[in-house]
Enzyme design. Structure first.
Site, PDB file in Angstrom:
ATOM      1  N   ASP A 113     -10.520 -14.973 -16.500  1.00  0.00           N
ATOM      2  CA  ASP A 113     -11.345 -15.405 -15.376  1.00  0.00           C
ATOM      3  C   ASP A 113     -12.479 -16.323 -15.875  1.00  0.00           C
ATOM      4  O   ASP A 113     -13.092 -16.047 -16.907  1.00  0.00           O
ATOM      5  CB  ASP A 113     -11.936 -14.144 -14.714  1.00  0.00           C
ATOM      6  CG  ASP A 113     -12.632 -14.431 -13.399  1.00  0.00           C
ATOM      7  OD1 ASP A 113     -11.968 -14.947 -12.488  1.00  0.00           O
ATOM      8  OD2 ASP A 113     -13.839 -14.137 -13.283  1.00  0.00           O
ATOM      9  N   GLU A 163      -8.435 -19.651 -16.621  1.00  0.00           N
ATOM     10  CA  GLU A 163      -8.835 -20.339 -15.390  1.00  0.00           C
ATOM     11  C   GLU A 163      -9.887 -21.361 -15.807  1.00  0.00           C
ATOM     12  O   GLU A 163     -11.038 -21.012 -16.071  1.00  0.00           O
ATOM     13  CB  GLU A 163      -9.424 -19.330 -14.397  1.00  0.00           C
ATOM     14  CG  GLU A 163      -9.791 -19.982 -13.073  1.00  0.00           C
ATOM     15  CD  GLU A 163     -10.869 -19.238 -12.311  1.00  0.00           C
ATOM     16  OE1 GLU A 163     -10.937 -19.388 -11.096  1.00  0.00           O
ATOM     17  OE2 GLU A 163     -11.664 -18.503 -12.937  1.00  0.00           O
ATOM     18  N   ASP A 172       0.852  -1.199   0.000  1.00  0.00           N
ATOM     19  CA  ASP A 172       0.000   0.000   0.000  1.00  0.00           C
ATOM     20  C   ASP A 172       0.880   1.238   0.000  1.00  0.00           C
ATOM     21  O   ASP A 172       1.653   1.450   0.936  1.00  0.00           O
ATOM     22  CB  ASP A 172      -0.890  -0.050   1.249  1.00  0.00           C
ATOM     23  CG  ASP A 172      -1.656   1.245   1.471  1.00  0.00           C
ATOM     24  OD1 ASP A 172      -1.847   1.992   0.488  1.00  0.00           O
ATOM     25  OD2 ASP A 172      -2.063   1.498   2.622  1.00  0.00           O
ATOM     26  N   ASP A 217      -4.058   3.950   2.756  1.00  0.00           N
ATOM     27  CA  ASP A 217      -5.486   3.681   3.005  1.00  0.00           C
ATOM     28  C   ASP A 217      -5.706   2.247   3.481  1.00  0.00           C
ATOM     29  O   ASP A 217      -6.854   1.800   3.619  1.00  0.00           O
ATOM     30  CB  ASP A 217      -6.339   4.000   1.758  1.00  0.00           C
ATOM     31  CG  ASP A 217      -5.993   3.113   0.574  1.00  0.00           C
ATOM     32  OD1 ASP A 217      -5.061   2.279   0.689  1.00  0.00           O
ATOM     33  OD2 ASP A 217      -6.649   3.249  -0.480  1.00  0.00           O
ATOM     34  N   ASP A 235      -1.937  -1.158  -3.768  1.00  0.00           N
ATOM     35  CA  ASP A 235      -2.200  -0.391  -4.989  1.00  0.00           C
ATOM     36  C   ASP A 235      -1.030  -0.518  -5.964  1.00  0.00           C
ATOM     37  O   ASP A 235      -0.016  -1.147  -5.669  1.00  0.00           O
ATOM     38  CB  ASP A 235      -2.490   1.073  -4.640  1.00  0.00           C
ATOM     39  CG  ASP A 235      -1.439   1.659  -3.703  1.00  0.00           C
ATOM     40  OD1 ASP A 235      -0.241   1.442  -3.965  1.00  0.00           O
ATOM     41  OD2 ASP A 235      -1.817   2.315  -2.698  1.00  0.00           O
TER      42      ASP A 235
HETATM   43  C1  NOJ Z   1     -12.525 -16.589 -10.229  1.00  0.00           C
HETATM   44  C2  NOJ Z   1     -11.712 -15.656  -9.392  1.00  0.00           C
HETATM   45  O1  NOJ Z   1     -10.449 -16.221  -9.164  1.00  0.00           O
HETATM   46  C3  NOJ Z   1     -12.499 -15.437  -8.118  1.00  0.00           C
HETATM   47  O2  NOJ Z   1     -11.754 -14.741  -7.170  1.00  0.00           O
HETATM   48  C4  NOJ Z   1     -13.779 -14.703  -8.472  1.00  0.00           C
HETATM   49  O3  NOJ Z   1     -14.564 -14.579  -7.305  1.00  0.00           O
HETATM   50  C5  NOJ Z   1     -14.570 -15.466  -9.530  1.00  0.00           C
HETATM   51  N1  NOJ Z   1     -13.752 -15.924 -10.601  1.00  0.00           N
HETATM   52  C6  NOJ Z   1     -15.658 -14.598 -10.121  1.00  0.00           C
HETATM   53  O4  NOJ Z   1     -15.102 -13.630 -10.967  1.00  0.00           O
END
Ligand code: NOJ
Length: 516
Positions: free
Chosen positions: A201, A262, A25, A29, A33
């Site tokens: 993601d 992922e 950080d 805050d 970041d």
């Molecule tokens: C996978 C991400 O790694 C996770 O952290 C997130 O909550 C979900 N996808 C939804 O985007």
């Protein structure tokens, strides 16, 4: 056969996941970041990582800590601004560290202008066609959200909308061409700013069957975070591959860039489909995360991973921001750490790309936080029956003897830092040859420079019960793991690195060794 030094950079890279909120950080805050990351690039260079994966830092109301994106082409003020992002990329590149970033194509925030417009425009509008809206009076099917509860929420006008995660994360309708066009804009926006790649993601999630069939009711109570299952219409639908072909097409116009997905799917064949030559470069592989600390289980995980990536590049990971850290998975206190160190050597001995999660190089455990501190939507949505993922997201301890350990100038960090973490700090471990940080530094250095790591194939040796040993076919590195309760003789060779000191020339329990 390609050797270690050949091929594309990502085929043997050590990626380091920066959970941006929790790394460093700069402005006091209590939340990490971009400038904080920039101030710690020297550390990352010293550690020896090749590339960063930054979790979402885009404009977001933070219902899922950034995985609810309101503007995918801007930086949230909590994390900085575009200028700070550009500085971070430039300085990382100067230090020879590549920068990859998250991309969230499955859903947006409910504060994204598209969703706001959809709510306003009303049922049947073209604005609603960018998401999954269906008329009432009942939800269109029995799907549940990964975070718990129904995957449908109802608006006052009667329409239901789909959210596979929190209600604040409405799912996009990928059958609408505007969605693809917008993703392409986002990709080019960041590629033009110099990023080296993306982590996609929920890469198995974007396509949904138009008929929205019910899911098998037996799955309803099992909606843990992204758990794989074979008969789940929410995930791994064939049309999702079109999205990956689009992403690949764009990336192919930017030399040396890559994408990792992922991907939680069942079966090696289904996984391999995401890694076809015109789709993703890499797929996240959670098999080591799922395996117990047991030689047979780990060997099965390795063999399956190599099969699934037979025509591409394997990846390896032990922890991330969604799972219990491996130190904690493997056992209490010292035992967990000892086993984690052993598994680090196993992981680093394997051919392919590695994904480390910030803090694992310090041996950080997952922390049992007090309930007042919990923030994760998994905790909130489960009606407080599941503790959620906060315990694996505690800020990184850098120096000093008390919270916030140099993470911030503000002791009120976004998640509280444990009082007993003084021995985990970077400062405490840097000069200590026996520390976990030193083990990681040595392992990365040797893996990068030693010819024993050449080649992409491994062969297995016979080994005593509870143990295994494999050899890198190209360069000849041998890695042996002992998960039994007694010391075992080591294969012949010169010791390169051991997770624990050998005992009378033997490999002690809960330990691993590299030999040449
Ligand atoms: C996978 C991400 O790694 C996770 O952290 C997130 O909550 C979900 N996808 C939804 O985007």
């Amino acid at each position: 056969m390609p050797t270690h030094a050949d091929g594309q950079w990502w085929q043997h890279a050590v990626f380091y996941q920066v959970y941006v909120r929790s790394f460093a950080d700069s402005d006091g805050d209590g939340i990490g970041d971009l400038d904080g990351i920039r101030s710690r690039l020297g550390y990352l260079e010293l550690l020896g990582v090749d590339a960063l994966w930054l979790t979402p830092f885009f404009t977001s109301p933070m219902a899922d800590h950034g995985y609810d994106v309101a503007d995918p082409r801007d930086v949230d003020p909590v994390f900085g601004d575009l200028e700070k992002f550009d500085l971070l990329v430039a300085e990382a590149h100067e230090r020879g560290i590549r920068v990859t970033i998250d991309l969230v194509p499955n859903h947006t925030s409910d504060q994204h202008p598209w969703f706001v417009a959809a709510v306003e425009a009303g049922p049947g509008s073209p604005e609603r066609d960018r998401y999954w809206f269906r008329p009432g009076p009942y939800p269109p099917n029995n799907w549940t959200s990964i975070f718990g509860g129904p995957a449908w929420s109802q608006l006052p006008d009667g329409d239901w909308y789909l959210h596979l995660f929190a209600p604040e994360q409405p799912d996009l309708n990928w059958a609408n061409p505007e969605v693809a066009a917008d993703l392409e804009r986002t990709l080019r926006f960041w590629l033009d700013r110099g990023v080296d790649g993306f982590r996609i993601d929920v890469a198995h999630g974007m396509a949904k069957p138009e008929s929205l069939p019910d899911m098998d009711p037996s799955l309803i109570d099992q909606s843990e975070i992204l758990h794989e299952n074979a008969i789940d219409p929410r995930f791994d639908n064939d049309d999702v591959h079109e999205v990956h072909r689009l992403i690949r097409k764009v990336l192919d116009g930017y030399p040396n860039t890559m994408a990792v997905g992922e991907i939680w799917v069942k079966g090696d064949d289904r996984f391999a489909r995401y890694l076809r030559p015109d789709e993703l470069h890499l797929g996240f592989n959670f098999r080591l995360v799922d395996a117990d600390f047991d030689a047979d289980a780990v060997r099965t995980a390795i063999e399956g991973s190599l099969r699934a990536a037979a025509d591409s590049t394997p990846t390896w990971t032990l922890s991330n921001h969604d799972v219990v850290r491996h130190v904690t998975r493997y056992g209490d206190g010292e035992l967990g750490l000892r086993r984690a160190r052993a598994m680090t050597l196993v992981e680093f001995a394997l051919p392919g790309a590695l994904y480390l999660y910030n803090g694992e190089e310090l041996g950080l455990p997952t922390v049992e936080l007090p309930e007042w501190a919990l923030q994760d939507p998994v905790w909130v949505r489960s009606g407080h029956t599941k503790r959620g993922r906060d315990g694996s997201r505690i800020p990184v301890p850098w120096e000093g003897t008390e919270p916030p350990y140099g993470f911030s100038s503000n002791a009120d960090t976004w998640l509280p830092m444990p009082l007993e973490w003084a021995s985990f700090t970077v400062e405490a471990q840097l000069e200590d040859e026996n520390s976990t940080l030193s083990l990681y530094r040595h392992a990365i250095e040797i893996r990068k420079s030693h010819p024993a790591f050449a080649g992409t194939e491994i062969e297995w040796y016979g080994a005593p019960a509870g143990c295994f040993a494999f050899r890198r076919k190209g360069g000849g590195l041998i890695c042996a793991l002992n998960t039994s309760s007694a010391p075992v003789p080591i294969p012949p060779g010169e010791v390169l690195l051991a997770s624990e000191p050998l005992v009378d020339g033997q490999l002690p329990p809960d330990a691993a060794v590299w030999l040449v």
